[in-house]
Design a protein around this motif. Structure first.
Motif, PDB file in Angstrom:
ATOM      1  N   SER A 316       0.838  -1.225   0.000  1.00 27.88           N
ATOM      2  CA  SER A 316       0.000   0.000   0.000  1.00 27.88           C
ATOM      3  C   SER A 316       0.859   1.256   0.000  1.00 27.88           C
ATOM      4  N   VAL A 317       1.980   1.239   0.749  1.00 29.23           N
ATOM      5  CA  VAL A 317       2.882   2.397   0.778  1.00 29.23           C
ATOM      6  C   VAL A 317       3.507   2.640  -0.580  1.00 29.23           C
ATOM      7  N   SER A 318       3.927   1.577  -1.237  1.00 23.09           N
ATOM      8  CA  SER A 318       4.545   1.715  -2.565  1.00 23.09           C
ATOM      9  C   SER A 318       3.545   2.248  -3.574  1.00 23.09           C
ATOM     10  N   GLU A 319       2.298   1.796  -3.496  1.00 18.54           N
ATOM     11  CA  GLU A 319       1.277   2.302  -4.422  1.00 18.54           C
ATOM     12  C   GLU A 319       1.029   3.801  -4.222  1.00 18.54           C
ATOM     13  N   GLU A 320       0.979   4.269  -2.990  1.00 20.87           N
ATOM     14  CA  GLU A 320       0.777   5.687  -2.713  1.00 20.87           C
ATOM     15  C   GLU A 320       1.933   6.518  -3.242  1.00 20.87           C
ATOM     16  N   ALA A 321       3.174   6.025  -3.065  1.00 21.26           N
ATOM     17  CA  ALA A 321       4.336   6.763  -3.572  1.00 21.26           C
ATOM     18  C   ALA A 321       4.304   6.883  -5.074  1.00 21.26           C
ATOM     19  N   ILE A 322       3.883   5.810  -5.724  1.00 24.83           N
ATOM     20  CA  ILE A 322       3.812   5.849  -7.200  1.00 24.83           C
ATOM     21  C   ILE A 322       2.763   6.843  -7.652  1.00 24.83           C
ATOM     22  N   GLU A 323       1.631   6.867  -6.973  1.00 23.32           N
ATOM     23  CA  GLU A 323       0.582   7.814  -7.345  1.00 23.32           C
ATOM     24  C   GLU A 323       1.064   9.252  -7.172  1.00 23.32           C
ATOM     25  N   LYS A 324       1.798   9.579  -6.067  1.00 20.01           N
ATOM     26  CA  LYS A 324       2.317  10.917  -5.859  1.00 20.01           C
ATOM     27  C   LYS A 324       3.290  11.322  -6.950  1.00 20.01           C
ATOM     28  N   GLU A 325       4.140  10.407  -7.335  1.00 17.83           N
ATOM     29  CA  GLU A 325       5.108  10.717  -8.389  1.00 17.83           C
ATOM     30  C   GLU A 325       4.409  11.000  -9.714  1.00 17.83           C
ATOM     31  N   THR A 326       3.400  10.181 -10.024  1.00 21.06           N
ATOM     32  CA  THR A 326       2.669  10.415 -11.285  1.00 21.06           C
ATOM     33  C   THR A 326       1.929  11.733 -11.237  1.00 21.06           C
ATOM     34  N   ASP A 327       1.438  12.141 -10.087  1.00 25.22           N
ATOM     35  CA  ASP A 327       0.751  13.448  -9.970  1.00 25.22           C
ATOM     36  C   ASP A 327       1.726  14.601 -10.091  1.00 25.22           C
ATOM     37  N   ALA A 328       2.949  14.455  -9.625  1.00 23.98           N
ATOM     38  CA  ALA A 328       3.941  15.530  -9.682  1.00 23.98           C
ATOM     39  C   ALA A 328       4.526  15.730 -11.057  1.00 23.98           C
ATOM     40  N   LEU A 329       4.537  14.733 -11.911  1.00 21.93           N
ATOM     41  CA  LEU A 329       5.134  14.816 -13.246  1.00 21.93           C
ATOM     42  C   LEU A 329       4.422  15.837 -14.149  1.00 21.93           C
ATOM     43  N   PRO A 330       3.141  15.936 -14.299  1.00 21.46           N
ATOM     44  CA  PRO A 330       2.485  16.922 -15.184  1.00 21.46           C
ATOM     45  C   PRO A 330       2.779  18.336 -14.755  1.00 21.46           C
ATOM     46  N   GLU A 331       2.891  18.580 -13.470  1.00 26.90           N
ATOM     47  CA  GLU A 331       3.183  19.934 -13.029  1.00 26.90           C
ATOM     48  C   GLU A 331       4.541  20.392 -13.514  1.00 26.90           C
ATOM     49  N   THR A 332       5.551  19.573 -13.431  1.00 24.03           N
ATOM     50  CA  THR A 332       6.896  19.919 -13.903  1.00 24.03           C
ATOM     51  C   THR A 332       6.908  20.159 -15.399  1.00 24.03           C
ATOM     52  N   THR A 333       6.164  19.346 -16.156  1.00 25.11           N
ATOM     53  CA  THR A 333       6.135  19.516 -17.618  1.00 25.11           C
ATOM     54  C   THR A 333       5.453  20.824 -18.006  1.00 25.11           C
ATOM     55  N   SER A 334       4.410  21.220 -17.274  1.00 25.55           N
ATOM     56  CA  SER A 334       3.714  22.495 -17.600  1.00 25.55           C
ATOM     57  C   SER A 334       4.600  23.690 -17.304  1.00 25.55           C
ATOM     58  N   GLU A 335       5.415  23.647 -16.236  1.00 25.24           N
ATOM     59  CA  GLU A 335       6.322  24.734 -15.914  1.00 25.24           C
ATOM     60  C   GLU A 335       7.402  24.871 -16.971  1.00 25.24           C
ATOM     61  N   GLU A 336       7.899  23.811 -17.466  1.00 27.60           N
ATOM     62  CA  GLU A 336       8.924  23.861 -18.508  1.00 27.60           C
ATOM     63  C   GLU A 336       8.379  24.442 -19.805  1.00 27.60           C
ATOM     64  N   GLU A 337       7.144  24.080 -20.093  1.00 25.64           N
ATOM     65  CA  GLU A 337       6.538  24.629 -21.313  1.00 25.64           C
ATOM     66  C   GLU A 337       6.372  26.149 -21.201  1.00 25.64           C
ATOM     67  N   LYS A 338       5.990  26.590 -20.001  1.00 27.61           N
ATOM     68  CA  LYS A 338       5.851  28.044 -19.806  1.00 27.61           C
ATOM     69  C   LYS A 338       7.177  28.753 -19.975  1.00 27.61           C
ATOM     70  N   LYS A 339       8.278  28.241 -19.462  1.00 25.81           N
ATOM     71  CA  LYS A 339       9.587  28.854 -19.619  1.00 25.81           C
ATOM     72  C   LYS A 339       9.986  28.921 -21.059  1.00 25.81           C
ATOM     73  N   GLU A 340       9.706  27.860 -21.785  1.00 26.53           N
ATOM     74  CA  GLU A 340      10.063  27.853 -23.199  1.00 26.53           C
ATOM     75  C   GLU A 340       9.289  28.915 -23.971  1.00 26.53           C
ATOM     76  N   ASP A 341       8.019  29.073 -23.593  1.00 26.99           N
ATOM     77  CA  ASP A 341       7.235  30.087 -24.289  1.00 26.99           C
ATOM     78  C   ASP A 341       7.753  31.502 -23.974  1.00 26.99           C
ATOM     79  N   GLU A 342       8.143  31.727 -22.759  1.00 30.03           N
ATOM     80  CA  GLU A 342       8.703  33.018 -22.438  1.00 30.03           C
ATOM     81  C   GLU A 342       9.976  33.264 -23.149  1.00 30.03           C
ATOM     82  N   ILE A 343      10.811  32.322 -23.285  1.00 27.28           N
ATOM     83  CA  ILE A 343      12.068  32.466 -24.036  1.00 27.28           C
ATOM     84  C   ILE A 343      11.780  32.785 -25.477  1.00 27.28           C
ATOM     85  N   LYS A 344      10.892  32.091 -26.038  1.00 27.51           N
ATOM     86  CA  LYS A 344      10.558  32.390 -27.442  1.00 27.51           C
ATOM     87  C   LYS A 344      10.057  33.824 -27.606  1.00 27.51           C
TER      88      LYS A 344
END
Length: 344
Positions: A316-344
């Motif tokens: 159960s602990v391992s499943e919760e950790a995996i879910e947290k990691e999957t939830d954190a990944l989209p946030e990082t990708t959206s921030e990177e996209e915003k930086k790229e747009d500002e650079i452009k």
């Protein structure tokens, strides 16, 4: 003599048997003649024949089982052409002549016998006039052996003596008689129990063996003491000593028997105790084994339950950790996209 007796009895038995057979045949096949036999004369004749038959049968059986045979003559020596024999009378006279000059012994009768193997034995009846019977008989035997060996060359297989008269003068002295009397008294055991003592059945069961042992020891002791001077005592004192000795023997026997019974009871108790101890140890071992098996089973069940619960919690602990990691990944990708747009 034996052979002659056998011949006579055999012929007489044959004659009596033939007469009986003839009588039986007449009675069976000639009943008319048999009716005339009912007279006192014929009855007496039958009784005489029956008695003769019984006597002859007894003599025949006796002669058959007798090993020795009386001789009429004795063979001295022989060769292929001749044989020399001596009559029994000559042998008897020679044997009696030997003791004519002896004061201690006189030979009265001599009989010669021969067995089935041809061995000759001599039976001698002798009168002894001495206190040393064994010495006199041995002397006569040696004289007979040497005389017949030297004169006739005869060697008897056995020389048997029979003392028919013994003139002796030996009288033991009073001291030896008293010593023997005391020794004999010591061996006598009274059947009367001591005052105040009652013998039980267990004690009397083997009392004779104990009495014999005590008697043997006391007899050996008394024989050693008898060689010394024996003090004179009154009959009352002697009787008192004998009674006290008997009481001491009975006390010893009772004590020894009681010790044996106590030893047997002790041994029985020890055997019972050993059996009880073995049974208790076996029962304790069985209970210990059962308890150990139950504890091991309980420990195994607890360990299995704990392991299952831990594995479930870890999953159960391992499943919760995996879910947290999957939830954190989209946030990082959206921030990177915003930086790229500002650079452009």
């Amino acid at each position: 003599m034996k052979k002659l007796l056998e011949k006579i009895t055999s012929v007489a038995l044959a004659v009596v048997s033939i007469l009986f057979i003839a009588l039986v045949w007449v009675v069976m096949f000639k009943p008319a003649i048999a009716a005339d036999f009912n007279t006192s004369l014929v009855k007496a004749f039958v009784i005489i024949l029956s008695s003769a038959f019984l006597i002859l049968s007894g003599l025949n059986i006796y002669s058959s089982f007798v090993d020795n045979e009386r001789l009429s003559d004795v063979l001295l020596f022989k060769d292929r052409e001749s044989a020399t024999k001596a009559t029994v009378g000559v042998v008897k006279k020679t044997a009696k002549r030997i003791t004519k000059n002896m004061e201690e012994a006189k030979i009265r009768k001599v009989t010669l016998y021969s067995d089935a193997s041809g061995n000759i034995s001599m039976n001698v009846e002798v009168k002894v006039r001495s206190d040393k019977t064994m010495d006199v008989i041995t002397n006569v035997r040696a004289l007979l052996i040497e005389t017949f060996d030297e004169i006739f060359g005869i060697e008897f297989s056995a020389i048997n003596f029979r003392v028919i008269t013994s003139k002796n003068k030996f009288v033991p002295n009073d001291a030896d008689v008293k010593a023997k009397v005391e020794a004999l008294k010591a061996t006598i055991v009274s059947n009367k129990p001591a005052p105040g003592k009652v013998q039980t059945s267990k004690v009397t069961g083997h009392i004779e063996e104990k009495v014999e042992e005590v008697e043997a020891a006391d007899i050996a002791k008394e024989t050693e003491e008898s060689s010394e001077e024996i003090p004179e005592e009154t009959p009352a004192e002697q009787a008192q000593e004998i009674i006290s000795e008997e009481n001491d023997w009975e006390d010893k026997i009772i004590e020894e028997k009681a010790e044996e019974v106590a030893a047997e009871e002790k041994q029985t108790v020890e055997e019972i105790t050993e059996d009880t101890t073995v049974e208790e140890s076996k029962a304790a071992e069985e209970v210990t084994e059962d308890t150990t098996v139950e504890e091991n089973n309980a420990a195994e069940e607890v360990t299995e339950d704990t392991t299952v619960e831990e594995s479930k919690a870890a999953e159960s602990v391992s499943e919760e950790a995996i879910e947290k990691e999957t939830d954190a990944l989209p946030e990082t990708t959206s921030e990177e996209e915003k930086k790229e747009d500002e650079i452009k």
